[in-house]
Design a protein around this motif. Structure first.
Motif, mmCIF file in Angstrom:
data_model
loop_
_atom_site.group_PDB
_atom_site.id
_atom_site.type_symbol
_atom_site.label_atom_id
_atom_site.label_comp_id
_atom_site.label_asym_id
_atom_site.label_seq_id
_atom_site.Cartn_x
_atom_site.Cartn_y
_atom_site.Cartn_z
ATOM 1 N N UNK A 41 121.629 17.930 -26.253
ATOM 2 C CA UNK A 41 121.346 17.722 -27.685
ATOM 3 C C UNK A 41 120.606 16.407 -27.921
ATOM 4 N N UNK A 42 120.966 15.378 -27.201
ATOM 5 C CA UNK A 42 120.270 14.094 -27.339
ATOM 6 C C UNK A 42 118.825 14.230 -26.875
ATOM 7 N N UNK A 43 118.630 14.833 -25.699
ATOM 8 C CA UNK A 43 117.291 14.965 -25.133
ATOM 9 C C UNK A 43 116.345 15.714 -26.070
ATOM 10 N N UNK A 44 116.853 16.785 -26.705
ATOM 11 C CA UNK A 44 115.997 17.613 -27.549
ATOM 12 C C UNK A 44 116.188 17.350 -29.039
ATOM 13 N N UNK A 45 116.913 16.291 -29.394
ATOM 14 C CA UNK A 45 117.064 15.884 -30.786
ATOM 15 C C UNK A 45 117.764 16.917 -31.649
ATOM 16 N N UNK A 46 118.813 17.526 -31.122
ATOM 17 C CA UNK A 46 119.516 18.582 -31.848
ATOM 18 C C UNK A 46 120.821 18.044 -32.401
ATOM 19 N N UNK A 47 121.152 18.498 -33.606
ATOM 20 C CA UNK A 47 122.396 18.087 -34.259
ATOM 21 C C UNK A 47 122.896 19.250 -35.093
ATOM 22 N N UNK A 63 122.724 30.420 -21.284
ATOM 23 C CA UNK A 63 121.491 29.996 -20.608
ATOM 24 C C UNK A 63 121.798 29.331 -19.273
ATOM 25 N N UNK A 64 122.824 28.491 -19.244
ATOM 26 C CA UNK A 64 123.194 27.811 -18.000
ATOM 27 C C UNK A 64 123.614 28.822 -16.939
ATOM 28 N N UNK A 65 124.328 29.864 -17.351
ATOM 29 C CA UNK A 65 124.734 30.903 -16.394
ATOM 30 C C UNK A 65 123.524 31.654 -15.845
ATOM 31 N N UNK A 85 116.564 24.114 -17.845
ATOM 32 C CA UNK A 85 116.780 24.028 -19.291
ATOM 33 C C UNK A 85 115.497 23.616 -20.000
ATOM 34 N N UNK A 86 115.369 24.091 -21.234
ATOM 35 C CA UNK A 86 114.302 23.640 -22.119
ATOM 36 C C UNK A 86 114.847 23.627 -23.543
ATOM 37 N N UNK A 87 114.001 23.363 -24.498
ATOM 38 C CA UNK A 87 114.456 23.221 -25.890
ATOM 39 C C UNK A 87 114.941 24.523 -26.503
ATOM 40 N N UNK A 88 114.732 25.643 -25.827
ATOM 41 C CA UNK A 88 115.151 26.947 -26.350
ATOM 42 C C UNK A 88 116.514 27.392 -25.816
ATOM 43 N N UNK A 89 117.108 26.651 -24.915
ATOM 44 C CA UNK A 89 118.309 27.079 -24.187
ATOM 45 C C UNK A 89 119.527 27.309 -25.080
ATOM 46 N N UNK A 90 119.548 26.742 -26.270
ATOM 47 C CA UNK A 90 120.716 26.922 -27.138
ATOM 48 C C UNK A 90 120.424 27.805 -28.356
ATOM 49 N N UNK A 91 119.258 28.436 -28.377
ATOM 50 C CA UNK A 91 118.881 29.252 -29.530
ATOM 51 C C UNK A 91 119.481 30.652 -29.447
ATOM 52 N N UNK A 96 115.191 33.025 -31.779
ATOM 53 C CA UNK A 96 114.120 33.189 -30.796
ATOM 54 C C UNK A 96 113.071 34.216 -31.237
ATOM 55 N N UNK A 97 113.361 35.042 -32.220
ATOM 56 C CA UNK A 97 112.417 36.095 -32.637
ATOM 57 C C UNK A 97 111.017 35.584 -32.903
ATOM 58 N N UNK A 98 110.834 34.506 -33.641
ATOM 59 C CA UNK A 98 109.448 34.041 -33.891
ATOM 60 C C UNK A 98 108.711 33.639 -32.619
ATOM 61 N N UNK A 99 109.433 33.192 -31.603
ATOM 62 C CA UNK A 99 108.815 32.749 -30.354
ATOM 63 C C UNK A 99 108.450 33.919 -29.451
ATOM 64 N N UNK A 100 109.061 35.069 -29.695
ATOM 65 C CA UNK A 100 108.827 36.234 -28.845
ATOM 66 C C UNK A 100 107.661 37.089 -29.331
#
Length: 101
Positions: A41-47, A63-65, A85-91, A96-100
């Motif tokens: 969360x810190x790395x990708x600025x998520x809160x 995602x980790x699994x 991991x990337x910025x999408x790993x917790x979505x 994710x629909x708009x990215x697909x």
């Protein structure tokens, strides 16, 4: 000849770095998981608020699994790609629909 040696050193060090990366997401304890979640969360600025945090943590664990499964295949020589991991790993799927497309 020197270029070939430098290239070989680069490839070997890259593979070593990738192999080290493969072990990173196989958490042994809840503390390891929560530390990784906090760092992510810190790395990708998520809160998130508490309810949202639980939802995103669940997606992060999924995602980790998947990453660990893929990287084990790589370690066994059954795949040529390493996941990470990337910025999408917790979505969520909905997020994710708009990215697909």
């Amino acid at each position: 000849m020197i270029i070939k040696i430098l290239l070989l050193i680069f490839v070997v060090s890259s593979v070593k770095a990738e192999k080290e990366e493969t072990e990173k997401y196989d958490f042994k304890t809840e503390k390891e998981l929560m530390d990784a979640w906090k760092a992510y969360k810190i790395k990708y600025g998520k809160s998130y608020g508490p309810a949202e945090d639980a939802i995103h943590l669940r997606e992060f664990v999924k995602s980790c699994r998947l990453i660990t499964k893929q990287n084990k295949l790589y370690d066994q020589g059954l795949s040529t790609s390493v996941a990470g991991l990337n910025e999408f790993a917790d979505m969520t799927d909905e997020e994710m629909k708009p990215w697909r497309g």
